[in-house]
Design a protein around this motif. Structure first.
Motif, PDB file in Angstrom:
ATOM      1  N   GLU A 104       1.031  -1.506  -0.254  1.00  0.00           N
ATOM      2  CA  GLU A 104      -0.389   0.182   0.172  1.00  0.00           C
ATOM      3  C   GLU A 104       1.072   1.205  -0.108  1.00  0.00           C
ATOM      4  O   GLU A 104       2.062   1.483   0.751  1.00  0.00           O
ATOM      5  CB  GLU A 104      -0.636  -0.163   1.478  1.00  0.00           C
ATOM      6  CG  GLU A 104      -2.044  -1.339   1.346  1.00  0.00           C
ATOM      7  CD  GLU A 104      -2.455  -1.044   2.503  1.00  0.00           C
ATOM      8  OE1 GLU A 104      -3.039   0.241   2.894  1.00  0.00           O
ATOM      9  OE2 GLU A 104      -3.394  -1.847   2.669  1.00  0.00           O
ATOM     10  N   GLY A 105       0.511   2.084  -0.667  1.00  0.00           N
ATOM     11  CA  GLY A 105       1.503   3.455  -0.634  1.00  0.00           C
ATOM     12  C   GLY A 105       1.017   3.772   0.536  1.00  0.00           C
ATOM     13  O   GLY A 105       0.420   4.131   1.142  1.00  0.00           O
ATOM     14  N   ASN A 106       2.245   5.378   0.960  1.00  0.00           N
ATOM     15  CA  ASN A 106       2.279   5.930   2.216  1.00  0.00           C
ATOM     16  C   ASN A 106       1.857   7.296   1.411  1.00  0.00           C
ATOM     17  O   ASN A 106       2.757   7.827   0.615  1.00  0.00           O
ATOM     18  CB  ASN A 106       2.900   5.791   2.706  1.00  0.00           C
ATOM     19  CG  ASN A 106       2.800   4.591   4.149  1.00  0.00           C
ATOM     20  OD1 ASN A 106       1.755   4.380   4.203  1.00  0.00           O
ATOM     21  ND2 ASN A 106       3.617   3.591   3.409  1.00  0.00           N
ATOM     22  N   ASN A 107       2.108   8.265   2.220  1.00  0.00           N
ATOM     23  CA  ASN A 107       2.233  10.004   2.432  1.00  0.00           C
ATOM     24  C   ASN A 107       1.564  10.450   0.526  1.00  0.00           C
ATOM     25  O   ASN A 107       2.900  11.256   0.340  1.00  0.00           O
ATOM     26  CB  ASN A 107       3.905  10.172   2.086  1.00  0.00           C
ATOM     27  CG  ASN A 107       4.312  10.295   3.472  1.00  0.00           C
ATOM     28  OD1 ASN A 107       3.833   9.875   4.475  1.00  0.00           O
ATOM     29  ND2 ASN A 107       5.011   8.689   3.720  1.00  0.00           N
ATOM     30  N   SER A 125      -0.847   0.188  -6.979  1.00  0.00           N
ATOM     31  CA  SER A 125      -1.800  -0.692  -7.772  1.00  0.00           C
ATOM     32  C   SER A 125      -0.900  -1.485  -8.788  1.00  0.00           C
ATOM     33  O   SER A 125       0.134  -1.179  -8.563  1.00  0.00           O
ATOM     34  CB  SER A 125      -2.747   0.473  -8.345  1.00  0.00           C
ATOM     35  OG  SER A 125      -2.308   0.876  -9.702  1.00  0.00           O
ATOM     36  N   ARG A 126      -1.823  -2.656  -8.340  1.00  0.00           N
ATOM     37  CA  ARG A 126      -1.371  -3.602  -9.200  1.00  0.00           C
ATOM     38  C   ARG A 126      -2.618  -4.380 -10.438  1.00  0.00           C
ATOM     39  O   ARG A 126      -3.608  -3.914  -9.861  1.00  0.00           O
ATOM     40  CB  ARG A 126      -1.378  -4.902  -8.536  1.00  0.00           C
ATOM     41  CG  ARG A 126      -0.847  -6.129  -9.071  1.00  0.00           C
ATOM     42  CD  ARG A 126      -0.398  -7.513  -8.465  1.00  0.00           C
ATOM     43  NE  ARG A 126      -0.051  -8.425  -8.517  1.00  0.00           N
ATOM     44  CZ  ARG A 126      -0.627  -9.881  -8.084  1.00  0.00           C
ATOM     45  NH1 ARG A 126      -1.281  -9.768  -7.078  1.00  0.00           N
ATOM     46  NH2 ARG A 126      -0.713 -10.884  -8.869  1.00  0.00           N
ATOM     47  N   SER A 135       1.842   0.295 -11.094  1.00  0.00           N
ATOM     48  CA  SER A 135       1.895   1.440 -10.824  1.00  0.00           C
ATOM     49  C   SER A 135       2.187   2.382  -9.448  1.00  0.00           C
ATOM     50  O   SER A 135       1.496   2.083  -8.466  1.00  0.00           O
ATOM     51  CB  SER A 135       0.953   1.570 -11.878  1.00  0.00           C
ATOM     52  OG  SER A 135      -0.494   2.128 -10.944  1.00  0.00           O
ATOM     53  N   ALA A 136       2.931   3.397  -9.456  1.00  0.00           N
ATOM     54  CA  ALA A 136       2.654   4.398  -8.807  1.00  0.00           C
ATOM     55  C   ALA A 136       2.772   5.875  -9.048  1.00  0.00           C
ATOM     56  O   ALA A 136       2.733   6.324 -10.097  1.00  0.00           O
ATOM     57  CB  ALA A 136       4.184   4.433  -8.236  1.00  0.00           C
ATOM     58  N   MET A 137       1.358   6.166  -8.432  1.00  0.00           N
ATOM     59  CA  MET A 137       1.104   7.571  -8.842  1.00  0.00           C
ATOM     60  C   MET A 137       1.343   8.473  -7.175  1.00  0.00           C
ATOM     61  O   MET A 137       1.076   8.247  -6.193  1.00  0.00           O
ATOM     62  CB  MET A 137      -0.614   7.553  -8.352  1.00  0.00           C
ATOM     63  CG  MET A 137      -1.072   6.191 -10.091  1.00  0.00           C
ATOM     64  SD  MET A 137      -0.775   6.968 -11.929  1.00  0.00           S
ATOM     65  CE  MET A 137      -1.675   9.086 -11.776  1.00  0.00           C
TER      66      MET A 137
END
Length: 131
Positions: A19-22, A27-28, A49-51
């Motif tokens: 899971e992303g933070n900050n 996502s997958r 991916s990372a947004m």
């Protein structure tokens, strides 16, 4: 050799491990494509991916396995993606994984470009087929 054609792509969200933070969204996605033209094939793969919170800045990696016909030769190969967007400026490296080609495509190497125009997806595939 260089060929061009159109493709359709379908992306579906998958359960992600991380899971992303900050403000970063990770996502997958599942990846399903159908290629038309001299590359008459389908592919399946996965994308991570990372947004970022900055509009137009993101990154992704993906692996997809392509199966079908390339200029009349039957076989498959794996494509590896590395893409970044820096405030809307994008860069994509999309190459055939060395020694991934099968059947009549053994020895295939090359790189692909993706062009999106009016909502349609097109590919340019520059490749070599060594015997």
């Amino acid at each position: 050799m260089k060929i061009t054609g159109e493709f359709e792509v379908k992306l579906e969200p998958m359960k992600a491990y991380a899971e992303g933070n900050n403000g970063i969204k990770l996502s997958r996605m599942s990846l399903d494509k159908t290629f038309y033209g001299e590359l008459d094939a389908t592919s399946k793969g996965e994308m991570l991916s990372a947004m970022t919170p900055v509009k137009g800045s993101a990154g992704y990696v993906a692996i997809e396995q392509v199966q079908g016909m390339l200029k009349g030769k039957k076989g498959g190969f794996v494509l590896q993606h590395f893409g970044t967007m820096d405030k809307g400026e994008d860069r994509l490296i999309l190459e055939v994984v060395p020694d991934s080609a099968t059947d009549e495509l053994k020895g295939l190497s090359g790189k692909m470009a993706i062009i999106i125009e009016d909502g349609k997806h097109f590919y340019e595939f520059e490749y070599q087929l060594s015997s």
